[in-house]
Scaffold this active site. Structure first.
Site, PDB file in Angstrom:
ATOM      1  N   HIS A   9       0.584  -0.925  -0.129  1.00 17.04           N
ATOM      2  CA  HIS A   9      -0.190  -0.123   0.007  1.00 17.04           C
ATOM      3  C   HIS A   9       1.201   1.259  -0.007  1.00 17.04           C
ATOM      4  O   HIS A   9       1.867   1.585   0.313  1.00 17.04           O
ATOM      5  CB  HIS A   9      -1.158   0.017   0.817  1.00 17.04           C
ATOM      6  CG  HIS A   9       0.309  -0.008   2.376  1.00 17.04           C
ATOM      7  ND1 HIS A   9       0.297   1.267   3.044  1.00 17.04           N
ATOM      8  CD2 HIS A   9      -0.024  -1.063   3.496  1.00 17.04           C
ATOM      9  CE1 HIS A   9       0.545   1.008   4.262  1.00 17.04           C
ATOM     10  NE2 HIS A   9       1.326  -0.527   3.971  1.00 17.04           N
ATOM     11  N   GLU A  78      -2.767  -7.247   6.807  1.00 17.13           N
ATOM     12  CA  GLU A  78      -1.036  -6.961   8.330  1.00 17.13           C
ATOM     13  C   GLU A  78      -0.727  -8.082   9.176  1.00 17.13           C
ATOM     14  O   GLU A  78      -1.888  -7.916   9.905  1.00 17.13           O
ATOM     15  CB  GLU A  78      -0.638  -5.275   8.266  1.00 17.13           C
ATOM     16  CG  GLU A  78       0.935  -5.484   8.592  1.00 17.13           C
ATOM     17  CD  GLU A  78       1.929  -5.620   7.825  1.00 17.13           C
ATOM     18  OE1 GLU A  78       2.285  -6.743   7.757  1.00 17.13           O
ATOM     19  OE2 GLU A  78       2.803  -5.089   7.820  1.00 17.13           O
TER      20      GLU A  78
END
Length: 200
Positions: A9, A78
């Site tokens: 990201h 994550e």
């Protein structure tokens, strides 16, 4: 064979501050929102089926790259950093001393209090890799540094002790080959997405 492109990201305020984000749902910075539309991906990645982590920084990155309907998959979330989320590594090393050193020296089995280890991230990813390995096509996934490192460790045999054999650079995407059973192998690392990325 499936070709899987992994993209981290865009940058967040916590990235800039050096804070561990983990599964804290931190949004993209204004800088990232301005830069991401200019990223250049390989043609195979652009034309692929797109997946994304459920965290907003990953979903918004996919949207800014032209894929607002990327399929959300929680297994791309994550690594959970537990009590360390929001902290800086330098501060933790100073405050925890030998305890922190012992934990970091566990490599794949490093586990923050209340969090998960990279080995557990690999276990979380494996069913997804097995599913994708059946596709026999191209997949692009927007995820996170910890997830990409865990996949790289699995594909390369790195035990996460010491420096990786190849440093995974910012501003790049990384391609992995997936066999039909989900076994991952390295295809190409550090494919530049930004014209100004410099390899040092």
């Amino acid at each position: 064979m499936t070709l899987l492109f992994m993209i981290r990201h865009g940058v967040t305020a916590w990235n800039k501050e050096g804070r561990i984000q983990g599964q804290s749902d931190i949004g993209l910075s204004d800088q990232a929102r301005a830069e991401i539309p200019a990223w250049h991906l390989p043609d195979e990645a652009l034309g692929a089926r797109w997946l994304t982590s459920p965290l907003i920084r990953a979903r918004d990155t996919a949207a800014l790259l032209g894929h607002p309907d990327a399929q959300i998959d929680d297994r791309l979330r994550e690594m959970h950093w537990g009590d360390w989320e929001g902290q800086r590594l330098a501060d933790l090393r100073r405050e925890l001393g030998e305890e922190m050193t012992r934990n970091e020296d566990q490599g794949l089995d490093l586990r923050p209090p209340g969090g998960e280890s990279p080995r557990e991230v690999q276990a979380r990813l494996q069913p997804l890799l097995a599913e994708l390995g059946q596709d026999d096509g191209h997949i692009t996934a927007v995820s996170h540094k910890g997830v990409i490192r865990a996949l790289y460790a699995r594909a390369s045999g790195w035990n996460m002790l010491g420096k990786p054999p190849v440093k995974l650079r910012d501003g790049c995407c990384h391609a992995f080959r997936l066999s039909s059973d989900g076994t991952a192998a390295l295809e190409e690392l550090n494919i530049p997405m930004l014209a100004r990325v410099r390899h040092r």
